[in-house]
Each structure stands twice: as structure tokens, then as C-alpha cells.
Write an enzyme that holds these catalytic residues in place. Structure first.
Site, mmCIF file in Angstrom:
data_model
loop_
_atom_site.group_PDB
_atom_site.id
_atom_site.type_symbol
_atom_site.label_atom_id
_atom_site.label_comp_id
_atom_site.label_asym_id
_atom_site.label_seq_id
_atom_site.Cartn_x
_atom_site.Cartn_y
_atom_site.Cartn_z
ATOM 1 N N SER A 119 -29.726 -7.005 31.779
ATOM 2 C CA SER A 119 -30.109 -5.615 32.009
ATOM 3 C C SER A 119 -29.994 -4.815 30.702
ATOM 4 O O SER A 119 -30.630 -5.182 29.714
ATOM 5 C CB SER A 119 -29.265 -5.033 33.157
ATOM 6 O OG SER A 119 -29.838 -3.859 33.659
ATOM 7 N N ASP A 259 -36.333 -8.201 41.908
ATOM 8 C CA ASP A 259 -35.605 -7.524 40.836
ATOM 9 C C ASP A 259 -36.132 -6.102 40.618
ATOM 10 O O ASP A 259 -37.332 -5.857 40.673
ATOM 11 C CB ASP A 259 -35.816 -8.336 39.545
ATOM 12 C CG ASP A 259 -34.780 -8.107 38.483
ATOM 13 O OD1 ASP A 259 -34.141 -7.042 38.482
ATOM 14 O OD2 ASP A 259 -34.632 -9.004 37.636
ATOM 15 N N HIS A 286 -31.775 -8.450 41.038
ATOM 16 C CA HIS A 286 -31.284 -8.187 39.677
ATOM 17 C C HIS A 286 -30.051 -9.025 39.337
ATOM 18 O O HIS A 286 -29.521 -8.902 38.238
ATOM 19 C CB HIS A 286 -30.945 -6.694 39.579
ATOM 20 C CG HIS A 286 -30.896 -6.131 38.195
ATOM 21 N ND1 HIS A 286 -31.916 -6.283 37.276
ATOM 22 C CD2 HIS A 286 -29.941 -5.392 37.556
ATOM 23 C CE1 HIS A 286 -31.603 -5.659 36.153
ATOM 24 N NE2 HIS A 286 -30.403 -5.127 36.289
#
Length: 306
Positions: A119, A259, A286
Site C-alpha cells: 500500500s 482490492d 487489499h
């Protein structure tokens, strides 16, 4: 599957504008020795501790690849600076690049290492790789946007698929400036359960990371904002798309079908990094390190050992 505890330590990190001494906390897994190649893991947020990435220690236990995790300045076990809340000149990408360089230097791995960033951590990892550090061998970018404007567009598409009452709650609190309320948090969690982690209940390590973030959201609120789709911080204009061609390290790009980092968010990495392989996890959002744990570790380890 329980996650093992690693060997922990602190590294002094000199930040002239901090106004106090700073330290970066780190932990190592596997047969790490100074001067040997290791996988350095960069957590997301910004400002959420490493805990939710603990499954990546499997790469050490199952594949014999030493793993190093750390908490970035301002969160987890590293030095907190609540007095810098809202200070966008202090909390910037260069600060975290300097912290990473400091860690690589002091752990004596700067001449030979791999990086996995998740991320925000993948955004940071890409910024590091764009600078072509001589010791970076391989790069893994996991569930990371290449452009924050695209991230917000995609997040709002996904938000529009939430139940109407949840959307109305989000809209009301954002308009009223009451995003710190429990009602707003519960509405955001509906989004999280679809697009951040689809395991119910959330794994304990993920809940721990969220609880630490709640205790100190200085970095997150300054650089990001109240939620995935309400970006008010200093990263809202960030993009690296026009610089990705400078990444020379072989790169593995990862994301999940559900995601929040949808294909539209990550595709610029695949298109612009000269040597980039893209793997998508069919049953993940995610958090494929939890949702498809065994497959995620195998894909990452096979790439690192190839």
C-alpha cells in the site's frame, strides 16, 4: 497460524527538525546477519504499524529468506511526534526515504537487499527504487497506487456500491467535519470488510495495527486523511507515473480482485517499469498476505529466489 516473534531492536535516526531524539524500531526473522541479503518490508498507512504484515515472516520460516520489518517514524514502536500533527512540511516522503536509508546503512545491508512495500509502503518503495540505489536487487509492490488521484476515483466507484444508508452516513460526517465519530468509523468498516480484508473477524494482528493507529493518527491524518476515499492530506496530489521508467530493479506487482487498489490503480507500474511481472490474487482484497497467505508467500519467494 501464529506469527513468530522476531529479534527486535532500535536504530537511532537523526531528524534535525524533530526537536528530540528519534528511533526506528525493527524486528528480524530468519537467519539474518549483517551483510547478508534480506527482504525489507515497508508497511502501509502512512502511519499504521507493521503488525498487520506479520504473516510475511512466513517467507523466512518457509523459504529461508531473512525478513526485516520496521515501524516507520510516528507509529507503532518507533518514536511518536504528536506535536507535529498537521505539519506537512515535516511529514513528507523524503523523511521516510531518509529513514529507510538509515535502516539499510545501520543494519549493514545497503549493498545487497530486496524490498516489499504494501500500500503506502509500495509507494515509498517505488520512490526509493526510482533513485536506483545500487544495493536494491528486487522490488515487490503489493496493492499500491501509482497515482493518488486515480486512487480516489477508484475508491469512490467502490464506495458507490455500498448500501445507500452507509453512503449517506459517510457523506453526512464528511460534510459536517465529524469523521472522528464512531458512526463514521463503522460506515468506513463496511468498505474495509469488502475491499481491505475479507476475513471475518479481522485477524488479531490487523486489529492491533488499527488500534495503534487510533491511539496516534498524526502521520495518517497529516499525509492521508480520514479514510481511503476522503483524502485531505499532503499525498492527495502524489504521483510517480512519469518517473517509473527509472526503476531498474526487477519488479513483482501484486493486487487482489476485490482490492481497493484495483487494476486501474496499479497498472501504471506494469506499463512503465521495464522489468515488471504482475500477479493478481483471485480471492483477495487489499490483504492477500492474510486472505491467500500460502499462495502470496510462494509467489513472493519464487520471485525473490529466481
Amino acid at each position: 497460524m501464529p506469527n513468530p516473534k522476531g529479534n527486535e531492536g532500535f536504530l537511532d535516526f537523526h531528524v534535525p527538525t524533530a526537536g528530540k531524539a528519534c528511533q526506528t524500531w525493527y524486528t528480524t526473522f530468519g537467519d539474518y546477519k549483517p551483510g547478508t541479503r534480506a527482504l525489507v518490508v515497508l508497511h502501509g498507512g502512512p502511519g499504521i504499524s507493521h503488525d498487520y504484515l506479520n504473516p510475511i515472516s512466513d517467507i523466512a520460516s518457509s523459504y529461508g529468506i531473512p525478513v526485516i520489518m520496521y515501524d516507520q517514524l510516528g507509529c507503532g514502536n518507533s518514536t511518536h511526534l504528536k506535536e507535529k500533527y498537521g505539519d506537512g512540511t515535516f511529514w513528507n516522503i523524503q523523511l521516510f526515504l531518509d529513514e529507510l536509508d538509515n535502516l539499510l546503512e545501520k543494519l549493514d545491508i545497503k549493498d545487497d537487499y530486496d524490498i516489499l512495500g504494501h500500500s503506502w509502503g509500495g509507494m515509498l518503495a517505488s520512490e526509493h527504487a526510482i533513485r536506483q540505489p545500487k544495493g536494491l536487487r528486487k522490488l515487490i509492490i503489493s496493492c499500491s497506487p501509482a497515482d493518488m488521484k486515480t486512487w480516489v476515483v477508484v475508491a469512490n466507484k467502490l464506495r458507490a456500491e455500498l448500501p445507500e444508508d452507509v453512503q449517506e452516513t459517510l457523506k453526512k460526517h464528511e460534510a459536517d467535519g465529524t469523521t472522528e465519530t464512531e458512526e463514521y468509523e463503522e460506515a468506513v468498516n463496511v468498505y474495509y470488510e469488502r475491499h481491505v480484508c475479507r476475513i471475518k473477524p479481522f485477524p488479531d494482528d490487523m486489529l492491533l495495527a488499527f488500534s495503534k493507529l487510533k491511539e496516534d493518527d498524526t502521520v495518517s491524518m497529516t499525509m492521508n486523511g480520514p479514510s481511503e476515499f476522503f483524502i485531505t492530506g499532503t499525498l492527495k496530489e502524489w504521483t510517480n507515473v512519469d518517473r517509473l521508467h527509472n526503476i531498474k530493479a526487477p519488479t513483482l506487482l501484486l493486487n487482489g480482485k476485490y482490492d481497493e487498489a484495483q487494476d486501474e490503480c496499479v497498472e501504471p507500474y506494469a506499463k512503465n517499469i521495464p522489468d515488471c511481472k504482475w500477479v493478481k490474487f483471485a480471492n483477495s482484497s487489499h490483504s492477500p498476505q492474510w486472505e491467500e497467505r500460502e499462495k502470496y508467500m510462494k509467489v513472493a519467494a519464487d520471485f525473490l529466489q529466481s
